[in-house]
Design an enzyme around this catalytic site. Sequence first.
Site: not given
Ligand code: CMC
Length: 428
Positions: A267, A306, A362
């Site tokens: 987050h 995201h 971020d």
């Molecule tokens: N790098 C590589 N792969 C990723 C990333 C990433 N940053 N984010 C998602 N994926 C992949 C993930 O491995 C999955 O792949 P697969 O379908 O093969 O298993 C797919 O994309 C979907 O990901 P998810 O984890 O199911 O997506 P989510 O909606 O649960 O997660 C997130 C959203 C923000 C937690 C995630 O994208 C992430 O961990 N990003 C990096 C951390 C980050 O930058 N966070 C800040 C968010 S913006 C500020 C805020 O408001 O908090």
Amino acid sequence: MPDTLTVTDNRTGKTFEIPITDETIRAVDLRQMKTAPDDFGLMPYDPAYMNTASCKSRITFIDGDLGILRYRGYPIDQLAESASYLETAYLLYHGELPTEAQSSDWIASIMRHVMVPEGMTKLMNGFRHDAHSMGMFVSSVAALGTYYPEAKDIAHPEVRRRQILRLVAKVPTLAAFAFRYRRNLPFIYPDQELSYAGNFLSMLFKKTELRYKPNPVLERALDILFILHADHEQNCSTSTMRLVGSSHTEPYSALAASAAALYGPLHGGANEAVLTMLREIGSKDRIPEFIKRVKGGEGRLMGFGHRVYKNYDPRARIIKRTAEEVFDVTGKNPLIDIAVELERIALEDEYFIKRKLYPNVDFYSGIIYEALGFTPDMFTVLFAIPRTIGWLTQWEEMLNDADQKIGRPRQIYLGYGERKFVPMADRK
Ligand code: CMC
């Protein structure tokens, strides 16, 4: 066409008509679907709230596919271009942009509260010398609430309003204390003649000069960053604010809980993680190797992806632009070159395209924060300060919403049925 959903429960052959309002069905309407009269009824299962609306809101609108973010109907880029942070905070809280008189009144009523009780300096001095700024922030916000016992009286709008003014005014002071403490520098008391961002810069960076004069470009850049972070509808920390607040906890403790939720690297902690990642990559020629590792499941590309945006995060675009203005004053942060190249390579890569992973707020913010003189431990604090008004506005909306009750999810119990207690001597 009726706004209803017709569902046949194939276990019983019964058909149900469920109303659709605002393109949503009520989860409790599923409860009537039972296999026996004493059956609890059908429940939706939605870990991580992937497809569950937890509230009705009139504050912030996001269209993740189109990359749209609006506060109270106003597009984020227009606010970042033309409004100040406190004007934006007024808009979020009151629902309308302030007139000139309302604006000066609002600014005065916030700046009047920027001082914190002296006991807070003693609390700060109790931390380990290198305590993480976010740990100090979370704890000091909760501690601050102990000075205002009236805050527990959450049923009274006037009492709530006073705590909101106090919190918005005092979070920069606590944040600046945390920053100075880690550097073994004396705390600087607030200067209410300065702007909200200007006063914050003064409490952070003032040395021996009689009055700190913030650089107007950096002051405005910080204000823009504050606008961009002011609210973001029902994310993890905001949902925490609503959930903790739903038990009628006073707002300081609820806000500390939200800030704790923000702290996580998935987050608001991602901005700190981005800097660590860029440092580890170290140079542009090492990006392909890094991307290969991410694609192989070794860590994530921090600052990318995201839950809601499946397009470019509009805040990231504004931050990237603001970075250039900051660098004109501070000199360029060399990490920007790695970040820009990393973004370019990722956006051309099938892995990221297929999953609709774009830079989020971020990705570039930490690079500006570093140029402004902050160390990474402060980055998430810089997110929490402006988000304070968002959390509090959402809290206020929740308390005024007749649909809301204490938050309490259900579970699917998959554990043991009843078992007879086994005395210790008989256990294997
Ligand atoms: N790098 C590589 N792969 C990723 C990333 C990433 N940053 N984010 C998602 N994926 C992949 C993930 O491995 C999955 O792949 P697969 O379908 O093969 O298993 C797919 O994309 C979907 O990901 P998810 O984890 O199911 O997506 P989510 O909606 O649960 O997660 C997130 C959203 C923000 C937690 C995630 O994208 C992430 O961990 N990003 C990096 C951390 C980050 O930058 N966070 C800040 C968010 S913006 C500020 C805020 O408001 O908090």
